[in-house]
Design an enzyme around this catalytic site. Structure first.
Site, PDB file in Angstrom:
ATOM      1  CB  CYS B  86      -0.591  -0.273   0.954  1.00  0.00           C
ATOM      2  SG  CYS B  86      -2.540   1.186   0.892  1.00  0.00           S
ATOM      3  CG  HIS B 203      -3.391  -3.623   3.645  1.00  0.00           C
ATOM      4  ND1 HIS B 203      -2.101  -2.862   4.017  1.00  0.00           N
ATOM      5  CD2 HIS B 203      -3.937  -2.305   3.110  1.00  0.00           C
ATOM      6  CE1 HIS B 203      -2.192  -1.714   3.801  1.00  0.00           C
ATOM      7  NE2 HIS B 203      -3.382  -1.279   3.083  1.00  0.00           N
ATOM      8  CD  GLU B 205      -0.114  -5.137   5.893  1.00  0.00           C
ATOM      9  OE1 GLU B 205      -0.556  -5.794   4.940  1.00  0.00           O
ATOM     10  OE2 GLU B 205      -0.683  -4.141   6.107  1.00  0.00           O
TER      11      GLU B 205
END
Lengths: 88, 239
Positions: B86, B203, B205
């Site tokens: 990002c 994302h 994560e």
């Protein structure tokens, strides 16, 4: 002293979603005949410098390395010599 | 394996990344302040998501000038694995470590939602545990993910299989309708020509553990771990 006025704008052909939204809003308000709106940035930079050629070299380097992203943006600037502040 | 997660002023996914790496994947993780000038001994670097420097001027434009970025540039030159997520992707673009630039999303909205992403190239150190053509679900959260580059670079990205992720429909077809932000060619993630730097807007994560009901992102980190491990195993023992 030299004051530089720098305009950073999207290159032609690059879609400008903000400009498009503003154009539509102007149309909604009744401003007919607005065919295009492009949004950019305006910066004023004061340089402790009296030599226009030197100022221009500095500005070009500033624009290329930070102020504009030349992948998507172009820039232009105008120089305005400022009266010395020490003048009585 | 040793990871570094760079912390810029305004990063807000740094701890999420560190959590997944340390607590889910049992990795050794250092949080590294952007003002530091050295990375130390690392195997991989993550530039996390967030709003570094408040997105002033352009996303990533100020962060790319942080002192630590000299070390990241050097780490990249020596073949180290660098992942930008990002805002991290935006910083890599501004730093010139990846080609192209980000524009505001076509709809002008900040988009926060799960999207389907197609793994276009599973033959990278970042995607070896996926299959080419596999459709995964990842969350996006950005206002400026509208990837742009010139036609020559776009052709090179395509020719060198540098487009790693594309926004797609559930069935894997890449359509305009499946493109959340207007990104050129539905690009969600690209790698550099050398293959050791990856940037992506989604994302991974945020979907890397069962608790969050989605583990699709975990394979990206696992791919990086196994890539580094197998590279180390191939190295001749120091004499």
């Amino acid at each position: 002293m030299i004051r530089a006025k720098i305009h950073v704008t999207l290159k032609s052909g690059i879609l400008d979603p903000q400009g498009r939204a503003i154009r539509q809003s102007l149309e909604t308000l009744g401003f007919a005949g607005v065919t295009d709106v492009r949004v950019g940035k305006f910066l004023e930079i004061e340089l402790n410098q009296d030599d226009p050629a030197e100022a221009e070299a500095q500005l070009k380097a500033m624009c290329e390395t930070l102020l504009a992203n030349t992948v998507i943006e172009e820039y232009r600037y105008e120089l305005e010599p400022q009266p010395s502040q020490h003048a009585s | 394996m040793k990871w570094g997660v760079i912390v810029f002023p305004g990063s807000n996914c740094d701890r999420d990344c560190a959590h997944v790496l340390a607590d889910v994947l049992d990795q050794d993780v250092n949080l590294i302040w952007h003002g530091d000038s050295s990375l130390g001994e690392l195997d991989a670097v993550v530039l996390p998501g967030g709003f570094s420097y408040g997105d002033y001027l352009r996303t990533g434009a100020i962060a790319q000038l942080s002192p630590i970025m000299h070390a990241v540039q050097e780490f990249t030159r020596t073949g180290g694995l660098v992942l930008g997520i990002c805002n991290g992707f935006q910083i890599l673009l501004e730093a010139g470590l990846l080609p192209g630039a980000m524009l505001p999303n076509v709809g002008l909205s900040f988009i926060c939602e799960d999207v389907r992403v197609k793994v276009e190239n599973a033959d990278t150190p970042f995607t070896r545990h996926y299959e080419s053509g596999q459709v995964i679900r990842l969350p996006i959260a950005h206002a400026e993910g509208n990837y742009h580059t010139d036609p020559v670079t776009q052709a090179a990205l395509q020719a060198n299989a540098q487009i790693v992720f594309r926004y797609c429909r559930t069935d894997g077809t890449v359509t305009e309708q499946a493109n959340p932000n207007g990104s050129l060619d539905n690009i969600a993630g690209i790698r550099n020509a050398a293959g050791n730097v990856l940037g992506l807007m989604p994302h991974p994560e945020r979907c890397a553990e069962a608790l969050l009901d989605n583990e699709d992102g975990q394979l990206l980190f696992r791919s990086m771990i196994d890539s580094v491990m197998s590279r180390q195993a191939e190295k001749p023992a120091a004499s």
